[in-house]
Design a protein around this motif. Structure first.
Motif, mmCIF file in Angstrom:
data_model
loop_
_atom_site.group_PDB
_atom_site.id
_atom_site.type_symbol
_atom_site.label_atom_id
_atom_site.label_comp_id
_atom_site.label_asym_id
_atom_site.label_seq_id
_atom_site.Cartn_x
_atom_site.Cartn_y
_atom_site.Cartn_z
ATOM 1 N N GLY A 35 0.807 -1.215 0.000
ATOM 2 C CA GLY A 35 0.000 0.000 0.000
ATOM 3 C C GLY A 35 0.835 1.258 0.000
ATOM 4 O O GLY A 35 0.430 2.288 -0.561
ATOM 5 N N MET A 36 2.012 1.193 0.609
ATOM 6 C CA MET A 36 2.892 2.350 0.675
ATOM 7 C C MET A 36 3.447 2.740 -0.695
ATOM 8 O O MET A 36 4.036 3.813 -0.846
ATOM 9 N N LEU A 37 3.265 1.889 -1.696
ATOM 10 C CA LEU A 37 3.687 2.252 -3.045
ATOM 11 C C LEU A 37 2.893 3.441 -3.581
ATOM 12 O O LEU A 37 3.372 4.157 -4.462
ATOM 13 N N VAL A 38 1.690 3.650 -3.063
ATOM 14 C CA VAL A 38 0.880 4.783 -3.513
ATOM 15 C C VAL A 38 1.482 6.065 -2.943
ATOM 16 O O VAL A 38 1.497 6.263 -1.733
ATOM 17 N N PRO A 39 2.009 6.939 -3.780
ATOM 18 C CA PRO A 39 2.659 8.150 -3.273
ATOM 19 C C PRO A 39 1.663 9.093 -2.600
ATOM 20 O O PRO A 39 0.497 9.155 -2.991
ATOM 21 N N GLU A 40 2.141 9.805 -1.588
ATOM 22 C CA GLU A 40 1.357 10.780 -0.843
ATOM 23 C C GLU A 40 0.125 10.156 -0.188
ATOM 24 O O GLU A 40 -0.899 10.791 -0.011
ATOM 25 N N SER A 41 0.265 8.889 0.199
ATOM 26 C CA SER A 41 -0.826 8.191 0.881
ATOM 27 C C SER A 41 -0.484 7.995 2.353
ATOM 28 O O SER A 41 0.675 8.092 2.762
#
Length: 427
Positions: A35-41
């Protein structure tokens, strides 16, 4: 351990469904890391105390602790009927406390949530109404779905790519994007030459996106390339919602399958290519590695590759002394290679790394090469190939790179504990 000889011709008779053991070498990309692959999340986990341990320690180890919070619930919260309101209040408190405003809040619920009949759409609608400039998505940290059609790694990929929105800009016919592989494929792989020949010169991968806006550019792609089984469902969802076509071409260690994968792309442009020069170079690399390794026993496990049986078939075909394969089960796309082993390599043992008897027969300081951490730990292999989930490998170049890794590993003993720590595995 359940010792398994490939003596029977019928497939799938060697895997016992029982309690599972989790070794210190078990792990990889959990849902938090993906999930941390999504930037600015940012991620908010709503779960009991015990359920947060793995993700919290992993976030600290992998440098994500500033993008993760927990809302712990107990029995009182569950029976009081205020669970959904608790989530709404928790989100409000979190966003008030953060010193930055994330573009996306990923709300994770645990398997407990599935028993409560939560109205997810209801509280998500309320959150979207309150915070209209933010995106919200609900994700599941649900280990009990591991054997389902949508296990956690597949589900989180669907959630990630479900954040893509239809662009006001036109589709870029020269753009293709990878879907499902957490780590980008090496730029030296011939897959990029194949994509370029088919007219796709602008290639995207989520790991290269620094902002949420850059991530949204993936919605302009004309084609999604799926090199990992984890991404097939997500690519299907994206096609249904955004109309982006995709090709499923999973990583392989079989020459014919590699060629077939590439032809899936080329056929869309009415083209064909001759891959014989790639194959010749790869065969030389395999032979060189075989000479370097000699007859040293080789162990392969499914923490290193989703294709352990196909890789074993390749190595055996070039004379490697493959003695054991650690695999918890046989995936559908591995059945053909598994059957080949059943018929042609009856002396190889297949062992389940998560079998409860696995630690009882663990060995130490064994003179062998292990491809993968799990096999290295359970065999006590002195030489370890530092490979997890086929990362960076694809096609003929991927095999060449792996051969160099095998040859290099055979030259010196390995500190497995150090490799595990550097990779960030958390049990």
């Amino acid at each position: 351990m359940h010792s398994l000889n490939l003596q029977q011709s019928s497939c799938l008779s060697h895997f016992e469904d029982t309690l599972r053991y989790c070794s210190p070498s078990h792990g990889g990309w959990g849902v938090v890391r993906m999930g941390m692959l999504v930037p600015e999340s940012y991620q908010l986990f709503v779960c009991p105390f015990a359920c947060g341990r793995h993700g919290a320690i992993g976030a600290i180890t992998q440098g994500f602790k500033d993008r993760l919070s927990y809302l712990y619930i107990d029995e009182t919260d569950i029976v009081s009927g205020g669970y959904e309101q608790l989530i709404l209040e928790g989100v409000e408190e979190l966003l008030d406390e953060l010193d930055f405003k994330p573009k996306v809040l990923m709300i994770f619920v645990s398997c407990l949530d599935d028993l409560l009949g939560t109205d997810h759409d209801g509280f998500l609608s309320e959150l979207r109404e309150r915070y209209q400039d933010m995106r919200f998505t609900l994700c599941h940290m649900n280990p009990i779905t591991l054997d389902s059609k949508v296990p956690p790694p597949v589900n989180i990929q669907c959630k990630i790519f479900g954040l893509l929105e239809k662009s006001e800009e036109p589709v870029c016919r020269q753009m293709a994007a990878f879907c499902g592989n957490n780590v980008a494929i090496d730029k030296e792989s011939e897959i990029f030459a194949v994509l370029s020949a088919a007219g796709y010169t602008d290639i995207l991968h989520i790991s290269q996106c620094k902002t949420f806006s850059e991530f949204q550019q993936m919605s302009r792609a004309a084609l999604n390339v799926v090199p990992s089984p984890m991404g097939a469902a997500a690519a299907g969802d994206v096609k249904e919602v955004l109309g982006i076509d995709y090709v499923y071409m999973p990583v392989s260690y079989d020459f014919e399958e590699i060629d077939q994968n590439y032809h899936k792309i080329l056929s869309k442009a009415g083209l064909s290519m001759d891959f014989s020069h790639f194959r010749y170079r790869t065969q030389n690399a395999i032979s060189a590695a075989r000479t370097e390794v000699g007859d040293m026993p080789v162990v392969i496990d499914n923490s290193a590759t989703v294709r352990p049986f196909t890789l074993a078939k390749l190595l055996l075909s070039f004379g490697f002394n493959v003695v054991e394969i650690y695999a918890q089960d046989c995936k559908v796309f591995e059945k053909e290679s598994y059957q080949w082993l059943c018929n042609n390599a009856s002396d190889i043992r297949i062992l389940q790394p998560e079998h409860p008897r696995a630690p009882a027969v663990r060995r130490h300081d064994r003179e062998c090469i292990a491809i993968g951490f799990e096999g290295a730990y359970l065999t006590g292999a002195r030489y370890v190939v530092n490979l997890v989930n086929d990362e960076t490998l694809y096609g003929y170049h991927g095999i060449e790179k792996l051969m160099k890794m095998i040859a290099a590993a055979s030259k010196g003993t390995t500190d497995l504990r150090l490799l595990i720590r550097q990779y960030g595995l958390v049990v």
